[in-house]
Write a protein that holds these residues in place. Sequence first.
Motif, mmCIF file in Angstrom:
data_model
loop_
_atom_site.group_PDB
_atom_site.id
_atom_site.type_symbol
_atom_site.label_atom_id
_atom_site.label_comp_id
_atom_site.label_asym_id
_atom_site.label_seq_id
_atom_site.Cartn_x
_atom_site.Cartn_y
_atom_site.Cartn_z
ATOM 1 N N LEU A 366 0.830 -1.198 0.000
ATOM 2 C CA LEU A 366 0.000 0.000 0.000
ATOM 3 C C LEU A 366 0.864 1.247 0.000
ATOM 4 N N ASP A 367 0.419 2.264 -0.731
ATOM 5 C CA ASP A 367 0.987 3.601 -0.602
ATOM 6 C C ASP A 367 -0.140 4.524 -0.156
ATOM 7 N N ALA A 368 0.131 5.822 -0.079
ATOM 8 C CA ALA A 368 -0.888 6.755 0.407
ATOM 9 C C ALA A 368 -2.124 6.749 -0.487
ATOM 10 N N ASP A 369 -1.916 6.690 -1.800
ATOM 11 C CA ASP A 369 -3.059 6.669 -2.727
ATOM 12 C C ASP A 369 -3.925 5.439 -2.494
ATOM 13 N N ALA A 370 -3.304 4.280 -2.294
ATOM 14 C CA ALA A 370 -4.051 3.041 -2.078
ATOM 15 C C ALA A 370 -4.855 3.105 -0.784
ATOM 16 N N ILE A 371 -4.286 3.721 0.244
ATOM 17 C CA ILE A 371 -5.015 3.859 1.510
ATOM 18 C C ILE A 371 -6.210 4.792 1.335
ATOM 19 N N ARG A 372 -6.023 5.851 0.583
ATOM 20 C CA ARG A 372 -7.141 6.782 0.334
ATOM 21 C C ARG A 372 -8.249 6.098 -0.473
ATOM 22 N N LYS A 373 -7.875 5.301 -1.453
ATOM 23 C CA LYS A 373 -8.873 4.575 -2.241
ATOM 24 C C LYS A 373 -9.609 3.543 -1.382
ATOM 25 N N ALA A 374 -8.858 2.889 -0.491
ATOM 26 C CA ALA A 374 -9.474 1.921 0.410
ATOM 27 C C ALA A 374 -10.468 2.603 1.340
ATOM 28 N N ALA A 375 -10.160 3.832 1.754
ATOM 29 C CA ALA A 375 -11.070 4.576 2.624
ATOM 30 C C ALA A 375 -12.384 4.874 1.926
ATOM 31 N N VAL A 376 -12.322 5.166 0.632
ATOM 32 C CA VAL A 376 -13.546 5.413 -0.146
ATOM 33 C C VAL A 376 -14.391 4.147 -0.203
ATOM 34 N N SER A 377 -13.733 3.014 -0.443
ATOM 35 C CA SER A 377 -14.456 1.746 -0.482
ATOM 36 C C SER A 377 -15.080 1.427 0.874
ATOM 37 N N TYR A 378 -14.328 1.679 1.930
ATOM 38 C CA TYR A 378 -14.816 1.402 3.278
ATOM 39 C C TYR A 378 -16.056 2.250 3.602
ATOM 40 N N GLN A 379 -16.015 3.519 3.235
ATOM 41 C CA GLN A 379 -17.125 4.413 3.546
ATOM 42 C C GLN A 379 -18.393 4.084 2.751
ATOM 43 N N SER A 380 -18.213 3.349 1.652
ATOM 44 C CA SER A 380 -19.379 2.985 0.848
ATOM 45 C C SER A 380 -20.032 1.699 1.317
ATOM 46 N N LEU A 381 -19.401 1.012 2.266
ATOM 47 C CA LEU A 381 -19.968 -0.245 2.774
ATOM 48 C C LEU A 381 -21.237 -0.017 3.575
#
Length: 381
Positions: A366-381
Amino acid sequence: MSAAEDVRTPSPRISDATLRDSAHMAGVEFDAKDAARISDLLVKTGVELVEVGMISGPSSKDADLILSTHETVGPDRSMSLVVVRDRQQVASALDEALRLGVKSVMFSIPTSEQHARLKLASPSAKYLTTLARAAIEGAKERGFHVTFSGEDGARTPQDRLVPYVAAGFAAGADRFRLAETVATLSPWQMHEKIADLTAIEGSEIEIHSHNMLGMAVANSLAAVRAGAQWISATVGGIGERGGNAPLAELLTSLRVIHGDTRFDLSHLTELSRAALEGAGLGAAFQSGPTTAHAFAYELPGQLTNPEAYETLPAELVGNTRELRVRTRLTKPLVQWALGDEAPGTDLDAFTAWLTVHQAENGRPLLDADAIRKAAVSYQSL
């Protein structure tokens, strides 16, 4: 003494930090199987001490590496790093080391004013020495063999460093490691710095160099010429901040330059391949300031205060600073990655979710971009 005799004088003892320093390079995570294979080959090569794992308190995340190494080569051939921040933390870390069967510890203690201010909350030389003495005495009371360090020691002024080292030996320490955490010295400067330490009565000195300037092996040999008895290296030079002194280059230099035939070099190629495979670095690791790993971090303190860890800024050589992490996710690290987006996220819950998600998906990098993208996915759950 003739020139030929002089060049053959050093016969240093070798410790290897692949399973500690390389294992905590951003994005690298060895498992128990890697630890067994690497430690076995290190001992077959003739490395005297295998440094494995980092212990900062109860339930060390490196427990599997430590136990696997003990099972393979025995605790007498290994040493584990213990982080030093305050007395209570050190006591709990030493208790964890005892639980894991560790016999030799290496205290990581920041000695420069800059690192002490960041990690000990005080640049005071008196406080530094008091804390080190307490840690050493506590470890000796528990029966450990004790090495204590000068983290960022290469940049620590001699009038601060020498009294600290002398106090550590007076407290009962067995060995001192000078850590060139930030590569700043030439071989002749290293010789001068080490000579002041080896002049301390009863001292046993180790050098641990980083390779950002490409002089880790040269500086290690200069340290030995000045009286250091130990050199710390890593397989392939794998490590943070431009890498470490590479073991193969170090051992072949000792043979060619100093006629040192104590080591079985026939294992070096297999050892390098095993470490590179376990680290997920492909066929080779390249050191220096222009590599993809040179300015990669997985600790929030390094990302927030890069000037404390960098020989020169990434921008100066056209490189970039970045986050790389697999499963060593923490709330502060996630908060740094999310930046302005962090206030709208439940950081505790997201960090826990992402940790599980990483494990289920084979620990992708993971890099910072991947963590930010994961946060978007998490918030959509």
